[in-house]
Scaffold this motif. Structure first.
Motif, PDB file in Angstrom:
ATOM      1  N   GLU A 132      10.545  50.092  25.443  1.00 41.99           N
ATOM      2  CA  GLU A 132      11.949  50.495  25.622  1.00 41.99           C
ATOM      3  C   GLU A 132      12.116  51.985  25.337  1.00 41.99           C
ATOM      4  O   GLU A 132      12.864  52.686  26.035  1.00 41.99           O
ATOM      5  N   ALA A 133      11.414  52.488  24.320  1.00 41.10           N
ATOM      6  CA  ALA A 133      11.507  53.920  24.001  1.00 41.10           C
ATOM      7  C   ALA A 133      10.933  54.769  25.123  1.00 41.10           C
ATOM      8  O   ALA A 133      11.503  55.802  25.501  1.00 41.10           O
ATOM      9  N   VAL A 134       9.785  54.352  25.672  1.00 38.12           N
ATOM     10  CA  VAL A 134       9.188  55.094  26.783  1.00 38.12           C
ATOM     11  C   VAL A 134      10.147  55.099  27.976  1.00 38.12           C
ATOM     12  O   VAL A 134      10.353  56.132  28.626  1.00 38.12           O
ATOM     13  N   THR A 135      10.762  53.954  28.240  1.00 38.01           N
ATOM     14  CA  THR A 135      11.698  53.846  29.360  1.00 38.01           C
ATOM     15  C   THR A 135      12.899  54.763  29.159  1.00 38.01           C
ATOM     16  O   THR A 135      13.388  55.403  30.099  1.00 38.01           O
ATOM     17  N   ALA A 136      13.361  54.853  27.913  1.00 31.72           N
ATOM     18  CA  ALA A 136      14.581  55.615  27.628  1.00 31.72           C
ATOM     19  C   ALA A 136      14.359  57.121  27.605  1.00 31.72           C
ATOM     20  O   ALA A 136      15.206  57.883  28.094  1.00 31.72           O
ATOM     21  N   VAL A 137      13.221  57.580  27.044  1.00 32.65           N
ATOM     22  CA  VAL A 137      13.073  59.025  26.817  1.00 32.65           C
ATOM     23  C   VAL A 137      11.820  59.627  27.432  1.00 32.65           C
ATOM     24  O   VAL A 137      11.613  60.834  27.345  1.00 32.65           O
ATOM     25  N   GLY A 138      10.957  58.796  28.047  1.00 33.57           N
ATOM     26  CA  GLY A 138       9.739  59.336  28.621  1.00 33.57           C
ATOM     27  C   GLY A 138       9.994  60.253  29.805  1.00 33.57           C
ATOM     28  O   GLY A 138      11.056  60.147  30.445  1.00 33.57           O
ATOM     29  N   PRO A 139       9.095  61.160  30.103  1.00 36.36           N
ATOM     30  CA  PRO A 139       7.829  61.405  29.410  1.00 36.36           C
ATOM     31  C   PRO A 139       8.065  61.962  27.991  1.00 36.36           C
ATOM     32  O   PRO A 139       8.879  62.886  27.825  1.00 36.36           O
ATOM     33  N   ALA A 140       7.366  61.392  27.046  1.00 37.59           N
ATOM     34  CA  ALA A 140       7.568  61.795  25.652  1.00 37.59           C
ATOM     35  C   ALA A 140       6.279  61.576  24.876  1.00 37.59           C
ATOM     36  O   ALA A 140       5.480  60.685  25.189  1.00 37.59           O
ATOM     37  N   SER A 141       6.092  62.392  23.845  1.00 36.81           N
ATOM     38  CA  SER A 141       4.924  62.263  22.980  1.00 36.81           C
ATOM     39  C   SER A 141       5.116  61.079  22.030  1.00 36.81           C
ATOM     40  O   SER A 141       6.237  60.608  21.810  1.00 36.81           O
ATOM     41  N   PRO A 142       4.044  60.584  21.421  1.00 34.05           N
ATOM     42  CA  PRO A 142       4.179  59.496  20.453  1.00 34.05           C
ATOM     43  C   PRO A 142       5.113  59.811  19.288  1.00 34.05           C
ATOM     44  O   PRO A 142       5.841  58.931  18.825  1.00 34.05           O
ATOM     45  N   THR A 143       5.121  61.064  18.820  1.00 37.77           N
ATOM     46  CA  THR A 143       6.038  61.379  17.721  1.00 37.77           C
ATOM     47  C   THR A 143       7.483  61.309  18.188  1.00 37.77           C
ATOM     48  O   THR A 143       8.363  60.823  17.461  1.00 37.77           O
ATOM     49  N   GLU A 144       7.759  61.762  19.408  1.00 40.86           N
ATOM     50  CA  GLU A 144       9.120  61.665  19.951  1.00 40.86           C
ATOM     51  C   GLU A 144       9.521  60.207  20.156  1.00 40.86           C
ATOM     52  O   GLU A 144      10.661  59.822  19.869  1.00 40.86           O
ATOM     53  N   LEU A 145       8.597  59.396  20.629  1.00 41.52           N
ATOM     54  CA  LEU A 145       8.880  57.967  20.829  1.00 41.52           C
ATOM     55  C   LEU A 145       9.132  57.275  19.503  1.00 41.52           C
ATOM     56  O   LEU A 145      10.001  56.392  19.401  1.00 41.52           O
ATOM     57  N   THR A 146       8.400  57.662  18.464  1.00 41.02           N
ATOM     58  CA  THR A 146       8.618  57.069  17.134  1.00 41.02           C
ATOM     59  C   THR A 146       9.993  57.426  16.608  1.00 41.02           C
ATOM     60  O   THR A 146      10.701  56.572  16.061  1.00 41.02           O
ATOM     61  N   ARG A 147      10.406  58.691  16.774  1.00 40.85           N
ATOM     62  CA  ARG A 147      11.748  59.092  16.324  1.00 40.85           C
ATOM     63  C   ARG A 147      12.826  58.321  17.080  1.00 40.85           C
ATOM     64  O   ARG A 147      13.842  57.927  16.499  1.00 40.85           O
ATOM     65  N   HIS A 148      12.612  58.103  18.368  1.00 35.53           N
ATOM     66  CA  HIS A 148      13.596  57.335  19.134  1.00 35.53           C
ATOM     67  C   HIS A 148      13.661  55.893  18.628  1.00 35.53           C
ATOM     68  O   HIS A 148      14.742  55.295  18.584  1.00 35.53           O
ATOM     69  N   ARG A 149      12.521  55.354  18.243  1.00 38.35           N
ATOM     70  CA  ARG A 149      12.447  53.938  17.843  1.00 38.35           C
ATOM     71  C   ARG A 149      12.980  53.698  16.437  1.00 38.35           C
ATOM     72  O   ARG A 149      13.685  52.709  16.196  1.00 38.35           O
ATOM     73  N   VAL A 150      12.656  54.583  15.482  1.00 32.05           N
ATOM     74  CA  VAL A 150      12.984  54.309  14.078  1.00 32.05           C
ATOM     75  C   VAL A 150      13.794  55.421  13.414  1.00 32.05           C
ATOM     76  O   VAL A 150      14.111  55.322  12.231  1.00 32.05           O
ATOM     77  N   GLY A 151      14.122  56.490  14.143  1.00 29.96           N
ATOM     78  CA  GLY A 151      14.676  57.661  13.490  1.00 29.96           C
ATOM     79  C   GLY A 151      13.527  58.490  12.938  1.00 29.96           C
ATOM     80  O   GLY A 151      12.378  58.325  13.332  1.00 29.96           O
ATOM     81  N   GLU A 152      13.827  59.390  12.004  1.00 28.99           N
ATOM     82  CA  GLU A 152      12.772  60.222  11.430  1.00 28.99           C
ATOM     83  C   GLU A 152      11.806  59.334  10.650  1.00 28.99           C
ATOM     84  O   GLU A 152      12.216  58.602   9.746  1.00 28.99           O
ATOM     85  N   ALA A 153      10.532  59.354  11.027  1.00 33.19           N
ATOM     86  CA  ALA A 153       9.543  58.486  10.388  1.00 33.19           C
ATOM     87  C   ALA A 153       9.392  58.849   8.914  1.00 33.19           C
ATOM     88  O   ALA A 153       9.123  59.999   8.573  1.00 33.19           O
ATOM     89  N   ARG A 154       9.566  57.860   8.046  1.00 30.53           N
ATOM     90  CA  ARG A 154       9.428  58.079   6.607  1.00 30.53           C
ATOM     91  C   ARG A 154       8.048  57.716   6.098  1.00 30.53           C
ATOM     92  O   ARG A 154       7.664  58.118   4.996  1.00 30.53           O
ATOM     93  N   HIS A 155       7.313  56.908   6.886  1.00 33.45           N
ATOM     94  CA  HIS A 155       5.994  56.456   6.464  1.00 33.45           C
ATOM     95  C   HIS A 155       5.029  56.603   7.633  1.00 33.45           C
ATOM     96  O   HIS A 155       5.407  56.339   8.786  1.00 33.45           O
ATOM     97  N   PRO A 156       3.773  57.018   7.391  1.00 37.66           N
ATOM     98  CA  PRO A 156       2.808  57.165   8.484  1.00 37.66           C
ATOM     99  C   PRO A 156       2.641  55.900   9.309  1.00 37.66           C
ATOM    100  O   PRO A 156       2.342  55.970  10.505  1.00 37.66           O
ATOM    101  N   ALA A 157       2.816  54.731   8.676  1.00 40.42           N
ATOM    102  CA  ALA A 157       2.623  53.469   9.396  1.00 40.42           C
ATOM    103  C   ALA A 157       3.558  53.348  10.588  1.00 40.42           C
ATOM    104  O   ALA A 157       3.223  52.669  11.574  1.00 40.42           O
TER     105      ALA A 157
END
Length: 332
Positions: A271-296
């Motif tokens: 869903e994140a790729v569909t919404a904001v792609g082309p995007a890097s994994p860090t951008e996709l993570t921010r779209h999915r969870v907000g600012e990543a607080r944990h490396p996991a």
């Protein structure tokens, strides 16, 4: 409400005592297990530090033991909240058993590790100092874990081959995804078939798809987790002793909820790729969870992207080492 991390003494085998450790990162606790028999065995050992050593001493004392009574320590995987007290117990006289690939991994050349971290971190969209910090963190973790679980002082065991520790036979099952060389340990206690699952199978949550961290193989994490569930599925297990969360008996149900959670993660990343792609994994993570607080959270994204690529759902363009993901175009 009862603490869900505590063992139900009325239903769990009396041969097993649980030791709970407070840790600083989610899920804020970790568990080790004492198998109480003539030659006592500990499965995992908690985190480093004086507080955890005190937990070991108090847990052993509660069952009438001293640290030098422990005959063997068996390690499920080399994360610090599971191997933290290995040196203390080894010095007290315990033999230490760990998967052979774990011990080989701890002998890795730090320069090779740095190369892997730099390449994969760059692919996620990290730049400059962020890449340097990732390399420093990975190398310091390797050095720490090599000190905790000294490869030359441990007895290796092979996946798929039963081994004996302090007279007890375990079947080690290779269950990657959370950690690439993770072992779940099957044995029989008081007529029950039990599994010490470490961080491979937990109720009520899915462990992070950490696998290798930011390193070569990071994009394989979710597929590896599915393979772990394949290896666990179909076995007869009466009770599971996990590294986090409560002891549980719904073995098949937790396998299914783990698979479902992996599919939910994969769907969220698509869903994140569909919404904001082309995007890097860090951008996709921010779209999915907000600012990543944990490396996991980033590592989950990488693993899901690898699965989506494997399934032909996404593709990426490499721009100066950075991966930019988009939904795969249908063939004409």
């Amino acid at each position: 409400m009862d603490d869900p991390t505590q063992r139900d003494s009325a239903t769990a085998p009396s041969q097993v005592s649980r030791l709970d450790f407070d840790i600083e990162w989610p899920p804020k606790h970790a568990a080790a297990y004492l198998i109480d028999e003539p030659a006592p065995i500990l499965v995992d050992t908690g985190d480093p530090g004086d507080r955890a050593e005190a937990t070991i001493r108090e847990g052993l004392a509660a069952t009438g033991y001293e640290p030098d009574d422990v005959e063997a320590v068996v390690v499920t995987h080399p994360h610090s909240d599971h191997i933290g007290q290995v040196p203390f117990l080894r010095e007290a006289g315990a033999g230490v058993y760990a998967p052979r690939p774990v011990l080989e991994q701890l002998e890795r050349d730090p320069a090779d590790l740095a190369a892997g971290v730099r390449e994969v971190a760059r692919s996620t969209g990290y730049h400059g100092e962020a890449i340097d910090r990732a390399v420093e963190h990975a190398q310091s973790s390797l050095e720490r874990n090599r000190g905790l679980l000294a490869p030359e002082a441990a007895v290796p065991f092979e996946f798929g081959e039963p081994f004996s520790a302090a007279g007890r036979e375990f079947e080690p099952i290779h269950t990657p995804g959370h950690q690439i060389h993770h072992a779940s340990l099957a044995t029989e206690l008081n007529g029950e078939r039990v599994l010490f699952s470490g961080d491979a199978l937990i109720e009520p949550f899915r462990p992070g798809a950490i696998h290798v961290g930011i390193d070569y193989g990071a994009y394989d994490a979710v597929e590896a987790f599915h393979r772990a569930m394949d290896r666990l599925e179909g076995r007869d297990v009466d009770r599971v002793f996990p590294g986090h969360g409560p002891v549980f008996t719904d073995y098949r149900g937790v396998i299914e909820t783990t698979r479902s959670a992996l599919e939910t993660l994969t769907g969220e990343v698509l869903e994140a790729v569909t919404a904001v792609g082309p995007a890097s994994p860090t951008e996709l993570t921010r779209h999915r969870v907000g600012e990543a607080r944990h490396p996991a959270q980033l590592l989950d994204t990488l693993g899901a992207l690898g699965t989506l690529e494997e399934r032909g759902r996404v593709e990426y363009e490499d721009c100066d080492g950075v991966r930019y993901y988009s939904v795969r175009k249908a063939s004409p």
